[in-house]
Design an enzyme around this catalytic site. Structure first.
Site, PDB file in Angstrom:
ATOM      1  CD  GLU A 155      -2.988  -1.155   2.380  1.00 46.80           C
ATOM      2  OE1 GLU A 155      -4.204  -1.713   2.148  1.00 46.80           O
ATOM      3  OE2 GLU A 155      -2.524  -0.506   3.218  1.00 46.80           O
ATOM      4  CD  GLU A 310      -4.202  -6.374   2.083  1.00 43.28           C
ATOM      5  OE1 GLU A 310      -5.051  -5.550   3.001  1.00 43.28           O
ATOM      6  OE2 GLU A 310      -3.014  -6.046   2.334  1.00 43.28           O
TER       7      GLU A 310
END
Length: 678
Positions: A155, A310
């Site tokens: 991220e 995810e």
């Protein structure tokens, strides 16, 4: 598609983030994990992303046996590994030895050690240490047959305002503009007497300094993206230099506006993202629509299947409310990702950590670690379903419609200081347009201004305030050659440095749309107006529609007026227009309209463009999506209503490969249909 085929498996990927380093002193836990993975049809795990302090406990001293053992053990049981680089969270020793790696905030204060992504992407010391650990991992493990691909960092996000970044920013600006005179001209620095005499005087935006020079703010965000991309490319280079040729991905964060994800195309071979919708916070069909939009955004990045990297099998621990997913929701959400082009359903996390930040984040295996939990049983159901839908892996979508959703435009819009500083409806307008076609079962690409428009029949253009990358020429060529463009209010106002066009807006497109913008009225929250149809209008509209927030006043030249305002001093002025330009049509929407307007307008345009709907009737709250291979077309039908709906399946053309053949589609249920191509 060649790069995607490099990792194509017999099954759709099912698994997720695994942190076995937390349990190395409990081998019985690791064995129990493996047992539960196999029962749930898990075939891939992501490891290593937060393992730097264990992989390199002291500078230059590596220990990798534990990770090799995990990868070996998984591979022996037909579970692949996505190997993460650990740059997302540095060890204590690194920050202590090299203080420059810690970020400096916009007030010029250096952070203490801690958190994730608390590091400077410019720092030579950080880049070197990341290179060393990445090179080591790639050399030792990169060519292991169990390693499927490399996952760069975790991220990517945030910015640093340290002296190193300031110097790099000035160099970036000098390369972009050439001379300080050109920068001053493009940035309009004479306003408020902020003219620069040299590049060395320029500082990044700060609340204790310059915050209202919009071109500066915009270029800083561009620079942050460029510097992050460059950092990612350096991560990738270390792995390639070590002799590893595995493909790359990195996990994006959905509708995150801190980076322009499209600039990562040269970094990644496969797009992936982390999906955490707030299910049950609003009607499920609305959340499903918003999530579908982001799935399509990710698929369109490389225009091939992506990875759902995810998702939470239960609740999260970081949203305002940790809401459990109701029965059936995990299965429906997982299959929605597949419907929109994902070749995976992956979770964060595989096993709940015992302590620290995410100990209460949902997981496949909770602290109890039993197989009789509701969440584990639902994960098993997802695994079983995915195993039965393996033929969908690698199939693609070929939309003939697109929506233009541009990150740099969004940056400029939100910083423009007008016409509405709170509640500017950019996302909402995009969602309404997108939803107007999606409710018909029409697939869309989510593109930006750098993409070509030539593959589409319909292009939706919400609030394209900023024009760049020659988008006006692309729109003109698209319409002139038979395309249908649908543009909304507050479009074509400024150029790429946020400087207003001086000779009529939308900039260089007044002839295409047959009108000129004059004024914009920002409505207070309790205000509204109404759009009334012109008698005999070409769309045969009969009803009126409500508009709120923004009402634009335009002057028509060649365009035909289809609807007008009902009241206020601009009563009778256009709300909806259509202009024939070349072989195509250019529609212009002047106000922030209700969803029903977009639904009716886009159904009329869908017919006008001869775009075939997959089903003649789609109940409200039901999503229909198409994937296809060289041999077959797959229709994925999902009911995102909690209650059942009447549903007639086209079984004269298709056969059912998943789901039930009933006259009612149960709440949160999915049916997958298949027909062979002629």
């Amino acid at each position: 598609m060649e790069k995607n085929r490099e990792i194509r498996l017999e099954k759709i990927l099912h698994g997720g983030d695994y942190n076995p380093e937390q349990w190395l002193d409990s081998p019985e836990i690791l064995e129990r994990d493996l047992e539960l993975f196999l029962k749930a049809d898990i075939n891939v795990v992501t490891v290593g992303m937060f393992s730097w302090s264990l992989l390199e406990p002291e500078e230059g001293k590596y220990q990798i046996d534990w990770l090799l053992h995990i990868i070996d053990r998984m591979y022996q049981n037909e579970i692949y590994t996505i190997l993460g680089t650990p740059s997302g969270a540095r060890p204590q020793w690194l920050a202590k030895c090299y203080p420059e790696v810690l970020r400096v905030n916009e007030k010029r204060e250096r952070n203490l050690f801690g958190g994730r992504h608390n590091h400077c992407y410019t720092s030579p010391a950080y880049r070197q240490k990341v290179r060393e650990i990445n090179f080591f991992l790639a050399k030792e493990l990169g060519n292991h047959p169990g390693v499927l691909l490399f996952h760069l960092s975790n991220e990517y996000g945030g910015d640093c305002h340290c002296p190193l970044c300031q110097e790099k920013f000035r160099s970036w600006l000098k390369k972009r503009y050439g001379t300080i005179e050109e920068l001053n001209r493009r940035w309009n620095t004479t306003f408020w007497s902020h003219t620069y005499q040299c590049f060395e005087q320029i500082e990044s935006p700060s609340s204790i300094g310059e915050m209202h020079l919009h071109a500066l703010n915009l270029d800083w965000k561009r620079f942050v993206t460029a510097q992050t991309v460059d950092f990612a490319l350096q991560e990738k280079k270390a792995i390639r230099d070590a002799g590893c040729q595995k493909p790359f991905t990195t996990n994006f964060m959905g509708d995150y506006d801190g980076l322009n994800y499209r600039k990562f195309k040269e970094v990644i071979d496969i797009a992936s993202w982390d999906s955490y919708p707030q299910w049950h916070s609003k009607p499920e069909p609305q959340t499903a629509l918003e999530t579908a939009f982001m799935h399509d955004f990710m698929r369109t990045l490389l225009k091939k299947p992506f990875l759902l990297m995810e998702s939470s099998p239960s609740s999260t621990n970081w949203q305002e409310v940790s809401k459990l997913r109701k029965p059936g929701m995990l299965h429906a959400a997982s299959l929605q990702a597949i419907a929109h082009g994902s070749d995976s359903v992956l979770y964060f996390q595989m096993r709940q950590s015992q302590g620290a930040s995410e100990k209460f984040h949902g997981a496949v295996i909770d602290h109890y670690a039993g197989e009789d939990t509701r969440v584990y049983r639902e994960v098993c159901q997802v695994g079983e379903t995915l195993a039965g839908l393996s033929e969908l892996a690698g199939t693609i979508q070929k939309p003939k419609a697109a929506i233009l959703y541009d990150t740099e435009n969004r940056w400029a819009l939100m910083d423009a200081q007008g016409p509405r500083n709170v509640g500017l409806p950019y996302n909402e307008t995009a969602q309404k347009l997108y939803g107007g076609l999606r409710r018909l079962g029409i697939d869309l690409d989510v593109i930006d201004m750098e993409d070509s428009l030539e593959d589409y029949r319909i292009v939706l253009i919400p609030m394209l305030y900023l024009f760049r990358a020659g988008i006006e020429d692309k729109i003109k060529f698209f319409v002139e050659n038979g395309g249908i463009a649908v543009m909304t209010f507050w479009s074509g106002i400024v150029d790429e440095t946020d400087a207003c066009f001086l000779k009529g807006t939308p900039g260089n497109l007044t002839d295409v749309f047959g009108l000129r913008q004059m004024e914009m009225d920002g409505l207070y929250d309790k205000e509204e107006n109404t759009a009334l149809p012109i008698e005999g209008n070409s769309l045969s509209f009969k009803r009126s529609y409500t508009c709120q927030k923004l009402c634009e006043l335009v002057k028509v030249s060649d365009a035909k007026v289809l609807m007008t305002y009902e009241k206020d001093f601009y009563k009778g002025l256009p709300v909806l227009t259509c202009n024939q330009y070349g072989k195509g049509k250019a529609y212009y929407i002047c106000a922030d309209m209700e969803q029903a307007f977009y639904d009716d307008l886009l159904e009329a345009i869908q017919k006008e463009a001869n775009l075939e709907k997959p089903l003649s009737y789609i109940p409200k709250g039901v999503e229909v999506t198409t994937r296809e291979s060289d041999e077959a077309i797959y229709l994925i039908i999902q009911n995102f209503n909690p209650d059942s709906v009447d549903m007639t399946l086209p079984l004269q053309e298709y056969t059912i490969i998943y789901g039930e053949n009933t006259q009612k589609l149960a709440g949160f249920a999915t049916v997958v249909l298949k027909k062979m191509k002629q």
